[in-house]
Design a protein around this motif. Structure first.
Motif, PDB file in Angstrom:
ATOM      1  N   PHE A 104       0.830  -1.214   0.000  1.00 14.26           N
ATOM      2  CA  PHE A 104       0.000   0.000   0.000  1.00 14.26           C
ATOM      3  C   PHE A 104       0.866   1.266   0.000  1.00 14.26           C
ATOM      4  N   VAL A 105       1.876   1.281   0.847  1.00 13.72           N
ATOM      5  CA  VAL A 105       2.758   2.461   0.960  1.00 13.72           C
ATOM      6  C   VAL A 105       3.472   2.713  -0.377  1.00 13.72           C
ATOM      7  N   LEU A 106       3.902   1.627  -0.994  1.00 12.05           N
ATOM      8  CA  LEU A 106       4.623   1.732  -2.270  1.00 12.05           C
ATOM      9  C   LEU A 106       3.696   2.208  -3.397  1.00 12.05           C
ATOM     10  N   THR A 107       2.551   1.565  -3.533  1.00 13.26           N
ATOM     11  CA  THR A 107       1.656   1.900  -4.654  1.00 13.26           C
ATOM     12  C   THR A 107       0.977   3.251  -4.464  1.00 13.26           C
ATOM     13  N   SER A 108       0.840   3.701  -3.209  1.00 15.78           N
ATOM     14  CA  SER A 108       0.224   5.021  -2.951  1.00 15.78           C
ATOM     15  C   SER A 108       1.272   6.129  -2.979  1.00 15.78           C
ATOM     16  N   GLN A 109       2.511   5.741  -3.233  1.00 15.35           N
ATOM     17  CA  GLN A 109       3.636   6.685  -3.285  1.00 15.35           C
ATOM     18  C   GLN A 109       3.738   7.513  -2.003  1.00 15.35           C
ATOM     19  N   LEU A 110       3.571   6.825  -0.878  1.00 13.13           N
ATOM     20  CA  LEU A 110       3.700   7.489   0.420  1.00 13.13           C
ATOM     21  C   LEU A 110       5.139   7.423   0.885  1.00 13.13           C
ATOM     22  N   ASP A 111       5.492   8.391   1.730  1.00 13.11           N
ATOM     23  CA  ASP A 111       6.834   8.371   2.311  1.00 13.11           C
ATOM     24  C   ASP A 111       6.968   7.136   3.205  1.00 13.11           C
ATOM     25  N   ASP A 112       8.095   6.477   3.128  1.00  5.97           N
ATOM     26  CA  ASP A 112       8.296   5.252   3.896  1.00  5.97           C
ATOM     27  C   ASP A 112       8.164   5.484   5.404  1.00  5.97           C
ATOM     28  N   SER A 113       8.355   6.742   5.848  1.00  3.37           N
ATOM     29  CA  SER A 113       8.294   7.025   7.285  1.00  3.37           C
ATOM     30  C   SER A 113       6.898   6.762   7.861  1.00  3.37           C
ATOM     31  N   ILE A 114       5.873   6.771   7.012  1.00  6.61           N
ATOM     32  CA  ILE A 114       4.502   6.536   7.496  1.00  6.61           C
ATOM     33  C   ILE A 114       4.257   5.045   7.743  1.00  6.61           C
ATOM     34  N   SER A 115       5.095   4.228   7.134  1.00 10.47           N
ATOM     35  CA  SER A 115       4.917   2.779   7.184  1.00 10.47           C
ATOM     36  C   SER A 115       4.922   2.232   8.626  1.00 10.47           C
ATOM     37  N   PHE A 116       5.859   2.729   9.450  1.00  8.87           N
ATOM     38  CA  PHE A 116       5.970   2.259  10.836  1.00  8.87           C
ATOM     39  C   PHE A 116       4.660   2.507  11.576  1.00  8.87           C
ATOM     40  N   SER A 117       4.135   3.742  11.469  1.00  8.77           N
ATOM     41  CA  SER A 117       2.907   4.082  12.200  1.00  8.77           C
ATOM     42  C   SER A 117       1.720   3.245  11.741  1.00  8.77           C
ATOM     43  N   ILE A 118       1.610   3.043  10.424  1.00 10.94           N
ATOM     44  CA  ILE A 118       0.469   2.252   9.922  1.00 10.94           C
ATOM     45  C   ILE A 118       0.569   0.816  10.429  1.00 10.94           C
ATOM     46  N   LYS A 119       1.772   0.244  10.371  1.00 10.52           N
ATOM     47  CA  LYS A 119       1.948  -1.133  10.855  1.00 10.52           C
ATOM     48  C   LYS A 119       1.604  -1.227  12.340  1.00 10.52           C
ATOM     49  N   PHE A 120       2.088  -0.238  13.096  1.00 11.63           N
ATOM     50  CA  PHE A 120       1.856  -0.252  14.538  1.00 11.63           C
ATOM     51  C   PHE A 120       0.353  -0.215  14.843  1.00 11.63           C
ATOM     52  N   VAL A 121      -0.331   0.742  14.215  1.00 10.04           N
ATOM     53  CA  VAL A 121      -1.768   0.932  14.465  1.00 10.04           C
ATOM     54  C   VAL A 121      -2.545  -0.325  14.052  1.00 10.04           C
ATOM     55  N   VAL A 122      -2.242  -0.847  12.875  1.00  9.74           N
ATOM     56  CA  VAL A 122      -2.970  -2.029  12.393  1.00  9.74           C
ATOM     57  C   VAL A 122      -2.700  -3.222  13.309  1.00  9.74           C
ATOM     58  N   GLU A 123      -1.432  -3.424  13.692  1.00 10.35           N
ATOM     59  CA  GLU A 123      -1.142  -4.571  14.573  1.00 10.35           C
ATOM     60  C   GLU A 123      -1.895  -4.464  15.892  1.00 10.35           C
ATOM     61  N   GLU A 124      -1.873  -3.279  16.504  1.00  9.66           N
ATOM     62  CA  GLU A 124      -2.519  -3.126  17.813  1.00  9.66           C
ATOM     63  C   GLU A 124      -4.033  -3.354  17.709  1.00  9.66           C
ATOM     64  N   LEU A 125      -4.655  -2.809  16.678  1.00  9.33           N
ATOM     65  CA  LEU A 125      -6.108  -2.967  16.523  1.00  9.33           C
ATOM     66  C   LEU A 125      -6.456  -4.417  16.179  1.00  9.33           C
ATOM     67  N   PHE A 126      -5.662  -5.013  15.308  1.00 10.41           N
ATOM     68  CA  PHE A 126      -5.891  -6.397  14.876  1.00 10.41           C
ATOM     69  C   PHE A 126      -5.754  -7.367  16.061  1.00 10.41           C
ATOM     70  N   THR A 127      -4.666  -7.230  16.823  1.00 13.33           N
ATOM     71  CA  THR A 127      -4.445  -8.162  17.942  1.00 13.33           C
ATOM     72  C   THR A 127      -5.470  -7.920  19.056  1.00 13.33           C
ATOM     73  N   ASN A 128      -5.921  -6.664  19.168  1.00 12.88           N
ATOM     74  CA  ASN A 128      -6.975  -6.362  20.135  1.00 12.88           C
ATOM     75  C   ASN A 128      -8.275  -7.084  19.771  1.00 12.88           C
ATOM     76  N   MET A 129      -8.589  -7.106  18.495  1.00 15.02           N
ATOM     77  CA  MET A 129      -9.803  -7.794  18.037  1.00 15.02           C
ATOM     78  C   MET A 129      -9.693  -9.292  18.300  1.00 15.02           C
ATOM     79  N   ILE A 130      -8.510  -9.855  18.083  1.00 12.87           N
ATOM     80  CA  ILE A 130      -8.317 -11.287  18.339  1.00 12.87           C
ATOM     81  C   ILE A 130      -8.507 -11.575  19.832  1.00 12.87           C
ATOM     82  N   LYS A 131      -7.949 -10.669  20.649  1.00  8.22           N
ATOM     83  CA  LYS A 131      -7.948 -10.876  22.097  1.00  8.22           C
ATOM     84  C   LYS A 131      -9.355 -10.753  22.704  1.00  8.22           C
ATOM     85  N   TYR A 132     -10.105  -9.756  22.249  1.00  7.85           N
ATOM     86  CA  TYR A 132     -11.393  -9.478  22.894  1.00  7.85           C
ATOM     87  C   TYR A 132     -12.586 -10.108  22.208  1.00  7.85           C
ATOM     88  N   ASN A 133     -12.422 -10.558  20.976  1.00 11.58           N
ATOM     89  CA  ASN A 133     -13.544 -11.186  20.286  1.00 11.58           C
ATOM     90  C   ASN A 133     -13.210 -12.648  20.023  1.00 11.58           C
TER      91      ASN A 133
END
Lengths: 119, 133
Positions: free
Chosen positions: B22-51
Motif C-alpha cells: 500500500f505504501v509503495l503503490t500510494s507513493q507514500l513516504d516510507d516514514s509513514i509505514s511504521f505508524s500504519i503497521k503499529f496501528v494495524v497490529e494493535e487494533l488487529f491483535t486487540n480484536m483477536i484478544k477481545y472477540n
C-alpha cells in the motif's frame, strides 16, 4: 516477509541481545523465551542492542516490562542501546526513558552497568 | 485497497507485506509505514484478544484520502468493545505500579489524529485517520 532474529553475546558478566527485524505479537514470545532462559541461568545484566530492530509493537514492549522487576530485584538491569528514532519514539510515548537506561551506543550502556542502578 | 486476514498473530507477516505494498503503490513516504503497521497490529491483535469464540476473518482496508491515510478494520459477529472509551494510561507511574495491558491502545491514540468506533448488526468497525505531512 518480515522476520525477527535474536543473537546473544556474553561480555564479562553482561549478556548482550542483538535484536534484528520485527518484534511484534507473533515474534515477542521468542524474546520472552530468551529472557526466561537468562533468568533461569541467573543472568541478570542484560543489554538489548536495537541497532537492527526495525519495528516494535506493544507486545515487544510488554516483554521488557514483564522481566524488569525480577531482574532489578536480583541487582541486575535491562538496558537498551542503539535505537532508531522510530523505535525510540514508541518508548518515549510511554515515558520509558525515565524508567530504563536507553543509551546511544553499546559502550555507554556497558559503562552504566558499573554505575549505581535505577530502582 | 482491502483484504481479509485470518484472526491469528501469524497473519502479521502477511499484513505487513500488504501495508508495504500500500505504501509503495500510494507513493507514500516510507516514514509513514511504521505508524500504519503499529496501528494495524494493535487494533488487529486487540480484536483477536477481545472477540474470541469464532474464526471470522478480519477485514483491513487502507486508503489514501487527500492528506490523510484512512485505516479501517472490520470484525464480524462480535460483541461490542469501544476502545475509544478506554482511559489513558498514566505514564508517570513507577514501573512496579504499571500494567502491561493497555499499552497498545494508549500508543495508537497518541500516533493517530482521529479514531472512530462503530458497532452495528454485531459488526465492529474501527476507522483511524492519520495526517500526512
Amino acid at each position: 516477509m518480515s522476520s525477527f532474529k535474536i543473537d546473544i553475546r556474553e561480555m564479562s558478566n553482561i549478556n548482550v541481545l542483538d535484536l534484528k527485524g520485527y518484534l511484534d505479537a507473533h515474534t515477542a514470545p521468542d524474546l520472552e523465551k530468551v529472557f526466561q532462559n537468562l533468568l533461569e541461568r541467573k543472568k541478570y545484566n542484560i543489554l538489548i542492542n536495537c541497532k537492527d530492530l526495525t519495528y516494535i509493537s506493544s507486545a515487544g514492549l510488554g516483554v521488557f516490562m514483564a522481566y524488569i522487576e525480577d531482574v532489578r530485584k536480583n541487582n541486575g538491569d535491562i538496558k537498551l542501546s542503539n535505537m532508531s528514532p522510530k523505535v525510540y519514539n514508541v518508548f518515549d510515548l510511554l515515558g520509558f526513558p525515565l524508567l530504563y537506561d536507553i543509551t546511544k551506543d553499546e559502550k555507554e550502556a556497558i559503562q552504566k552497568f558499573t554505575s549505581p542502578k535505577k530502582l | 485497497m482491502e483484504k481479509k486476514f485470518k484472526r491469528d498473530v501469524k497473519s502479521l507477516d502477511k499484513i505487513f507485506d500488504y501495508i508495504n505494498h500500500f505504501v509503495l503503490t500510494s507513493q507514500l513516504d516510507d516514514s509513514i509505514s511504521f505508524s500504519i503497521k503499529f496501528v494495524v497490529e494493535e487494533l488487529f491483535t486487540n480484536m483477536i484478544k477481545y472477540n474470541v469464540g469464532h474464526e471470522n476473518d478480519i477485514l483491513i482496508s487502507l486508503k489514501k484520502n487527500g492528506q490523510h491515510v484512512v485505516v479501517e478494520l472490520v470484525d464480524y459477529d462480535v460483541e461490542p468493545f469501544d476502545l475509544t472509551k478506554v482511559g489513558d494510561l498514566d505514564i508517570t507511574k513507577p514501573l512496579e505500579r504499571r500494567e502491561v495491558g493497555g499499552l497498545g491502545i494508549h500508543l495508537v491514540k497518541k500516533m493517530v489524529d482521529r479514531i472512530n468506533y462503530e458497532y452495528e448488526n454485531r459488526t465492529c468497525r474501527i476507522t483511524v485517520f492519520k495526517n500526512l505531512g
